[in-house]
Structures are given as C-alpha cells and as structure tokens.
Design an enzyme around this catalytic site. Structure first.
Site, PDB file in Angstrom:
ATOM      1  N   SER A  79       0.987  -1.269   0.051  1.00 34.76           N
ATOM      2  CA  SER A  79      -0.010  -0.153  -0.098  1.00 34.76           C
ATOM      3  C   SER A  79       0.826   1.281  -0.008  1.00 34.76           C
ATOM      4  O   SER A  79       0.629   2.093  -0.701  1.00 34.76           O
ATOM      5  CB  SER A  79      -0.937   0.013   1.139  1.00 34.76           C
ATOM      6  OG  SER A  79      -0.336  -0.208   2.400  1.00 34.76           O
ATOM      7  N   HIS A 110      -2.029  -8.897   1.851  1.00 32.72           N
ATOM      8  CA  HIS A 110      -1.327  -7.808   2.546  1.00 32.72           C
ATOM      9  C   HIS A 110      -2.695  -7.315   3.544  1.00 32.72           C
ATOM     10  O   HIS A 110      -3.075  -8.271   4.407  1.00 32.72           O
ATOM     11  CB  HIS A 110      -1.374  -6.469   1.550  1.00 32.72           C
ATOM     12  CG  HIS A 110      -1.014  -5.252   1.734  1.00 32.72           C
ATOM     13  ND1 HIS A 110      -0.129  -5.149   3.234  1.00 32.72           N
ATOM     14  CD2 HIS A 110      -0.830  -3.735   1.489  1.00 32.72           C
ATOM     15  CE1 HIS A 110       0.190  -3.997   3.444  1.00 32.72           C
ATOM     16  NE2 HIS A 110      -0.305  -3.186   2.216  1.00 32.72           N
ATOM     17  N   HIS A 119       5.878 -12.881   7.344  1.00 30.25           N
ATOM     18  CA  HIS A 119       6.039 -11.356   6.939  1.00 30.25           C
ATOM     19  C   HIS A 119       7.165 -11.187   6.005  1.00 30.25           C
ATOM     20  O   HIS A 119       8.074 -12.076   6.189  1.00 30.25           O
ATOM     21  CB  HIS A 119       6.313 -10.330   8.025  1.00 30.25           C
ATOM     22  CG  HIS A 119       6.055  -8.922   7.966  1.00 30.25           C
ATOM     23  ND1 HIS A 119       7.041  -8.076   7.352  1.00 30.25           N
ATOM     24  CD2 HIS A 119       4.998  -8.391   8.033  1.00 30.25           C
ATOM     25  CE1 HIS A 119       6.620  -7.077   7.365  1.00 30.25           C
ATOM     26  NE2 HIS A 119       5.345  -6.828   7.379  1.00 30.25           N
ATOM     27  N   ARG A 125       2.890  -4.948  16.872  1.00 29.07           N
ATOM     28  CA  ARG A 125       1.555  -4.351  16.534  1.00 29.07           C
ATOM     29  C   ARG A 125       0.556  -5.454  17.103  1.00 29.07           C
ATOM     30  O   ARG A 125      -0.499  -5.162  17.553  1.00 29.07           O
ATOM     31  CB  ARG A 125       1.399  -4.283  14.942  1.00 29.07           C
ATOM     32  CG  ARG A 125       2.329  -2.899  14.628  1.00 29.07           C
ATOM     33  CD  ARG A 125       2.019  -2.923  13.284  1.00 29.07           C
ATOM     34  NE  ARG A 125       2.286  -4.038  12.387  1.00 29.07           N
ATOM     35  CZ  ARG A 125       2.292  -4.057  11.015  1.00 29.07           C
ATOM     36  NH1 ARG A 125       1.748  -2.754  10.607  1.00 29.07           N
ATOM     37  NH2 ARG A 125       2.598  -5.037  10.449  1.00 29.07           N
ATOM     38  N   ASP A 162      -2.145  -8.639  11.673  1.00 26.53           N
ATOM     39  CA  ASP A 162      -3.562  -8.926  11.247  1.00 26.53           C
ATOM     40  C   ASP A 162      -4.059 -10.339  12.230  1.00 26.53           C
ATOM     41  O   ASP A 162      -5.216 -10.567  12.068  1.00 26.53           O
ATOM     42  CB  ASP A 162      -3.514  -9.492   9.675  1.00 26.53           C
ATOM     43  CG  ASP A 162      -3.290  -8.068   8.786  1.00 26.53           C
ATOM     44  OD1 ASP A 162      -3.703  -7.369   9.208  1.00 26.53           O
ATOM     45  OD2 ASP A 162      -2.531  -8.340   7.832  1.00 26.53           O
TER      46      ASP A 162
HETATM   47  N1  CMX Z   1       1.285 -19.796   5.813  1.00 28.78           N
HETATM   48  C1  CMX Z   1       1.788 -21.023   5.120  1.00 28.78           C
HETATM   49  N2  CMX Z   1       2.882 -20.736   4.399  1.00 28.78           N
HETATM   50  C2  CMX Z   1       3.374 -19.632   4.557  1.00 28.78           C
HETATM   51  C3  CMX Z   1       3.289 -18.580   5.340  1.00 28.78           C
HETATM   52  C4  CMX Z   1       2.146 -18.761   6.332  1.00 28.78           C
HETATM   53  N3  CMX Z   1       1.627 -17.856   6.894  1.00 28.78           N
HETATM   54  N4  CMX Z   1       4.080 -17.502   5.178  1.00 28.78           N
HETATM   55  C5  CMX Z   1       4.873 -17.954   4.296  1.00 28.78           C
HETATM   56  N5  CMX Z   1       4.660 -18.966   3.809  1.00 28.78           N
HETATM   57  C6  CMX Z   1       5.224 -19.827   2.880  1.00 28.78           C
HETATM   58  C7  CMX Z   1       5.094 -18.896   1.403  1.00 28.78           C
HETATM   59  O1  CMX Z   1       3.876 -19.218   0.834  1.00 28.78           O
HETATM   60  C8  CMX Z   1       6.379 -19.367   0.511  1.00 28.78           C
HETATM   61  O2  CMX Z   1       5.923 -20.799   0.145  1.00 28.78           O
HETATM   62  P1  CMX Z   1       6.098 -21.355  -1.337  1.00 28.78           P
HETATM   63  O3  CMX Z   1       7.710 -21.327  -1.470  1.00 28.78           O
HETATM   64  O4  CMX Z   1       5.624 -22.488  -1.510  1.00 28.78           O
HETATM   65  O5  CMX Z   1       5.506 -20.345  -2.288  1.00 28.78           O
HETATM   66  C9  CMX Z   1       7.169 -19.821   1.578  1.00 28.78           C
HETATM   67  O6  CMX Z   1       6.599 -19.815   3.000  1.00 28.78           O
HETATM   68  C10 CMX Z   1       8.375 -18.525   2.005  1.00 28.78           C
HETATM   69  O7  CMX Z   1       7.560 -17.346   2.008  1.00 28.78           O
HETATM   70  P2  CMX Z   1       8.263 -16.149   2.888  1.00 28.78           P
HETATM   71  O8  CMX Z   1       9.638 -15.875   2.126  1.00 28.78           O
HETATM   72  O9  CMX Z   1       8.484 -16.735   4.224  1.00 28.78           O
HETATM   73  O10 CMX Z   1       7.351 -15.235   2.960  1.00 28.78           O
HETATM   74  P3  CMX Z   1       7.008 -14.019   1.771  1.00 28.78           P
HETATM   75  O11 CMX Z   1       7.896 -12.932   1.987  1.00 28.78           O
HETATM   76  O12 CMX Z   1       7.033 -14.556   0.491  1.00 28.78           O
HETATM   77  O13 CMX Z   1       5.430 -13.510   1.912  1.00 28.78           O
HETATM   78  C11 CMX Z   1       3.753 -13.053   3.553  1.00 28.78           C
HETATM   79  C12 CMX Z   1       4.995 -12.740   3.158  1.00 28.78           C
HETATM   80  C13 CMX Z   1       3.231 -12.137   4.480  1.00 28.78           C
HETATM   81  C14 CMX Z   1       3.113 -12.752   2.023  1.00 28.78           C
HETATM   82  C15 CMX Z   1       3.337 -14.607   3.802  1.00 28.78           C
HETATM   83  O14 CMX Z   1       3.974 -14.891   5.164  1.00 28.78           O
HETATM   84  C16 CMX Z   1       2.153 -15.068   4.012  1.00 28.78           C
HETATM   85  O15 CMX Z   1       1.364 -15.399   2.833  1.00 28.78           O
HETATM   86  N6  CMX Z   1       1.231 -14.844   5.047  1.00 28.78           N
HETATM   87  C17 CMX Z   1      -0.136 -15.042   5.371  1.00 28.78           C
HETATM   88  C18 CMX Z   1      -1.015 -13.680   4.806  1.00 28.78           C
HETATM   89  C19 CMX Z   1      -0.769 -12.495   5.663  1.00 28.78           C
HETATM   90  O16 CMX Z   1      -0.872 -12.795   6.855  1.00 28.78           O
HETATM   91  N7  CMX Z   1      -0.683 -11.408   5.158  1.00 28.78           N
HETATM   92  C20 CMX Z   1      -0.346 -10.199   6.156  1.00 28.78           C
HETATM   93  C21 CMX Z   1       0.934  -9.648   6.081  1.00 28.78           C
HETATM   94  C22 CMX Z   1       0.786  -8.253   6.820  1.00 28.78           C
HETATM   95  C23 CMX Z   1       0.123  -7.064   6.166  1.00 28.78           C
HETATM   96  O17 CMX Z   1       0.492  -6.957   4.861  1.00 28.78           O
HETATM   97  O18 CMX Z   1      -0.913  -6.578   6.534  1.00 28.78           O
END
Ligand code: CMX
Length: 441
Positions: free
Chosen positions: A241, A271, A318, A327, A373
């Site tokens: 954002s 996000h 994250h 937070r 979140d």
């Molecule tokens: N549950 C399951 N798998 C997860 C995970 C979770 N909460 N967080 C990361 N992973 C997985 C990823 O999907 C990725 O898998 P693949 O290699 O199979 O694609 C792997 O772990 C590596 O990911 P990462 O490097 O640890 O995380 P990224 O930086 O790529 O992504 C985020 C970060 C937040 C998108 C991810 O942790 C996620 O999808 N979390 C759940 C959604 C969420 O809570 N988002 C809110 C974030 C805060 C905000 O912006 O408001």
C-alpha cells in the site's frame, strides 16, 4: 478463449520450470548490485526507497520517527480520560518529526474537523454500487469520487510552479484524511445497518468520531479505534500500500489518485485483506470443530489441514519482520486489559501458542510469527463488529496517515518519477551464455 488459455498455460508452465532452474544454478549471480533471485522474487532486501516517517527493523519491529509502539503509547497525547495515543499525534510526529504537545495534537484534530465535509456526489457514487459490493470496492470508489475536490489536480491544470507541489499535496492529504472516517462509516452503515447513518460529532477526536459514526458509542471501543488507527498507520515504504501510493504519486498523480491505488493494493489477501481472512478462518475452524474455544491440539490439527489444502495460515509470516509483530503484542495487551475472558480472543492466543512451531516445521517459512492482522479482528468482534469484510477499510483509514505524510514529503523533497529497469528471461539467458549485455551490470 479456451484455446488461447491452453496455449498460455503451456508457455507459462515451461517458463516457470526454466526460471526455477536458472535461479537454482545462477540465483546468486549479480546484475549490477542485485542478485538474479532478488530480481525474480519480489525485490526482497533491495534498498531502493526512502521513508522519513518510519523504519522497520526485522527483529525489533516498527519505529515511527525512532519511537517504538510502547513508547508512542507512553509519549503521544491521549483523549481526555483515555490511555491510548491519539492518531492525530502520530500524524504530527510522522509529518514534523517531533513529538507533539497536547495542543499540537488538538490543533490537528480541529484542522481535520474543519475539513471533513464530504460532497453529496461521493455518497451517490457509493449508492450506485450494489450493496453487496465488497467494502473495499466501495471505499476505493468513494476515494475516486472525492478526487473532484483535488486542489493538486486543479492547480496543476492551471500551471502550478513545481515549488508549490508540496503545498497542494499537503492540502489534499489533510482533506482526504479528514473525510475518510465519514466515508468509511457511511459504507459500514449502508452495508450492515440498513443505511441508518449517524452524523459526525464535532466535539470528538478523529478516531473517536469514526467509532461514533459507525455506531459504537462504548468508550473502550473508541480507545480501541485510537490504538488501531495508530498502529496500522505506517510500516516504512516498501509494503504494497505504501509503495503503490508513492509510485503512483511519483507520476504527479494527485493524492486522491495515489491513495486510491494504494488502497487497491491493501485489498489483497497477502496484505491488508489478511485481517478479514484471519477471522473468517477462525470462524470456519470453530464451526468445523463445533466448539467456541478449541483446544491447542484441535487448533494444531486444523492448521495442518489448512496447509495440506495448499493455503497459507492467515495472519502469520512477514516479508521483512522476523519476530512477533509488536503491533500484535500491543493488541494482545489491549485484550488482556479489556477482555481477558473473551473466548475468541483466547482462541487467537491459543493459535499463537500453536502456529509458529508448525510453520517452523515446514522449513521454508522465513517468519513463523504473527503479524498485525492475526489479532485485530477478535478485538473488533468483542465489541460486536462481526462484519469481517469491513476490517480492511479500517486498516485503510489508518494507513492514510502514513502514506499521505510520506506523499507530502515526497513532493517537498521533489522525489522524481520512479522507474526501475526490468529484464526479460530471454535477455537473462543470453547474458548467462555470455552473448548479451545487461543494463546495470
Ligand atoms: N502460512 C503458510 N505458508 C506460508 C506462510 C503462512 N502464513 N507464510 C509464508 N509461507 C510460505 C510462502 O507461501 C512460501 O511458500 P512457497 O515457497 O511454496 O511459495 C514460503 O513460505 C516462503 O515465504 P516467505 O519468504 O516466508 O514469505 P514472503 O515474504 O514470500 O511472504 C507473506 C510474506 C506475509 C505474504 C506470507 O508470510 C503470507 O502469505 N502470510 C499469510 C498472509 C498474511 O498474513 N498477510 C499479511 C501480512 C501483513 C500485512 O501486510 O498486512
């Protein structure tokens, strides 16, 4: 259509495999200062943005102008009789870089009150959408409808000198921040309270008035809104954002256009939409298990089921943070103080006890800890705000404070158009074979 899709799928599968192989073998090779892996994988770890308002430390969490969340809770002015910081004070801190006095925060409150009038055509634009539209769709539509009021756009069209850009961006940003609670509350009451709208109360602070217009007169809900609006406001510049608002603003799109673009990014489930996904996931878990407060063992089984279905556990992980999000901790402290026995809130705490170890066990998740979140929805449900599709709008109203403070700074510092270089995979392959140059090498 079907044939084109099939052809595309063949191409995409083949290129996906090729890229994986390239990165396995050459991911650490550098083009200029950055590795091939960074180029293909979301630009992680590349420093390429400036934000004066906040800085994120992977292990410590966010600091706003050097102050942590507990420090903000201690040092920022409060509403009369309240304990949580006034978001107006945080806005002052982010914009000016100094802690506000009570009078400074009150001055921001009064400026916002004076600028909060929303023209009728904005409500008409919201009403033109089906009431079933997602609240974020209604929110972005309203922001776009408000753009008719942009002083930046009008002054630019009239030949504004570039030295005045910050001034017009400042005026638009203040107007927008002032109007967002009214617009968001209108969407809430339209969608969930049969259009029974509540007029603003000019005696209340920005977040307190927002709670009032949504129909929550409870003092402790107003405190929650002050805390919520403070902790969601800013998370340095690279999140979707903030980055989108900045990127679009760099084209000298006015603050309304820029902020609307940022809000479209906030509406993504990785996000800001994650806050609705968390509560949806917990509600589904409770329904599937048939209990209000599942045991840790039941939660662990449900988490494993979620993962086995190829889904993420919402609220965990994250891109930058590598510990429990402060937070999350601030909201947990609020829960312990105001609603220690609430079963949904206790479920969130049990999920926190269980999920990190399971995610660690996957061996690929870089941060197994909860983010902002993971907690917010349960606190809202406690006060009766069960309509989880609305939660991202709350996040968006708060996020305006940070991204618009940054936009004003960007125009004041005359930051240029953002325009990074991209490559094609063909270009990369030629380069790896020593046949072609790559720009920036
Ligand atoms: N549950 C399951 N798998 C997860 C995970 C979770 N909460 N967080 C990361 N992973 C997985 C990823 O999907 C990725 O898998 P693949 O290699 O199979 O694609 C792997 O772990 C590596 O990911 P990462 O490097 O640890 O995380 P990224 O930086 O790529 O992504 C985020 C970060 C937040 C998108 C991810 O942790 C996620 O999808 N979390 C759940 C959604 C969420 O809570 N988002 C809110 C974030 C805060 C905000 O912006 O408001």
């Amino acid at each position: 259509m079907g044939e084109l899709k099939d052809r595309f799928k063949l191409k995409a599968d083949a290129l996906g495999v090729e890229i994986k192989e390239i990165l396995k073998e050459h991911g650490s090779k550098k083009i200029g200062e950055v590795t091939l892996s960074q180029i293909y994988q979301g630009m992680r770890g590349i420093t390429g943005l400036v934000s004066e308002t906040s800085l994120l430390d992977a292990n410590e969490g966010i600091r706003f102008r050097g102050y942590s969340i507990p420090e903000l809770q201690e040092k920022l002015p409060k509403a009369p009789g309240g304990n949580e910081p006034l978001p107006e004070g945080l806005f002052y801190l982010m914009l000016i870089g100094e802690l506000p006095t009570e009078a400074d925060a009150q001055y921001v409150t009064s400026l916002l009150q004076r600028r909060s009038h929303v023209p009728n055509h904005v409500f008409a634009a919201i009403e033109a959408l089906p009431v079933s539209s997602h609240p974020m769709t209604q929110f972005v539509t309203a922001i776009m409808a408000l753009q008719t009021e942009s002083s930046f756009a009008k002054r630019y069209a009239a030949g504004m000198n570039k030295k005045e850009y910050w001034d017009a961006a400042f005026d638009d940003s203040m107007d927008l921040i002032a109007r967002l609670p009214r617009v968001a509350a209108y969407i809430y009451r339209r969608k969930y309270r049969n259009g029974d709208h509540i007029q603003p109360n000019g005696l209340l602070d920005w977040a307190g008035n927002f709670a009032h217009m949504m129909g929550y007169s409870n003092e402790s809900f107003k405190e929650l809104m002050r805390l919520y609006m403070t902790i969601h406001a800013d998370h340095e510049a690279g999140n979707v954002s903030a980055h989108t608002t900045h990127l679009v603003g760099s084209a000298l799109s006015d603050p309304y256009l820029s902020f609307a673009a940022g809000m479209n990014g906030l509406a993504g489930p990785l996000h800001g939409l994650a806050n609705q996904e968390v509560i949806k996931w917990i509600f589904e878990m409770r329904e599937a298990l048939g209990v209000d407060l599942p045991s840790k063992e039941q939660i662990a089984d449900y988490v494993k089921k979620t993962l086995s279905e190829g889904k993420v556990v919402p609220g965990y992980g994250h891109a930058v943070l590598r510990k429990t999000d402060p937070r999350f901790t601030a909201q947990m402290a609020f829960g312990k103080q105001h609603m220690p026995d609430d079963e949904l809130v206790n479920t969130v705490w049990r999920v926190y006890d269980v999920v990190p170890d399971i995610l660690k066990g996957l061996g690929k998740v870089k941060n197994p800890w909860p983010n902002v979140d993971a907690h917010s929805g349960a606190l809202l449900v406690h006060y009766g705000m069960v309509e989880y599709e609305f939660y991202t709008v709350l996040f968006g109203v708060s996020r305006a404070l940070g991204v618009l403070a940054n936009l004003i700074w960007a125009r004041a510092l005359a930051f240029p158009l953002e325009r990074p270089k991209s490559v094609t995979t063909d270009n990369v392959k030629q380069w790896l074979a020593g046949k072609e140059e790559i720009w920036g090498e």
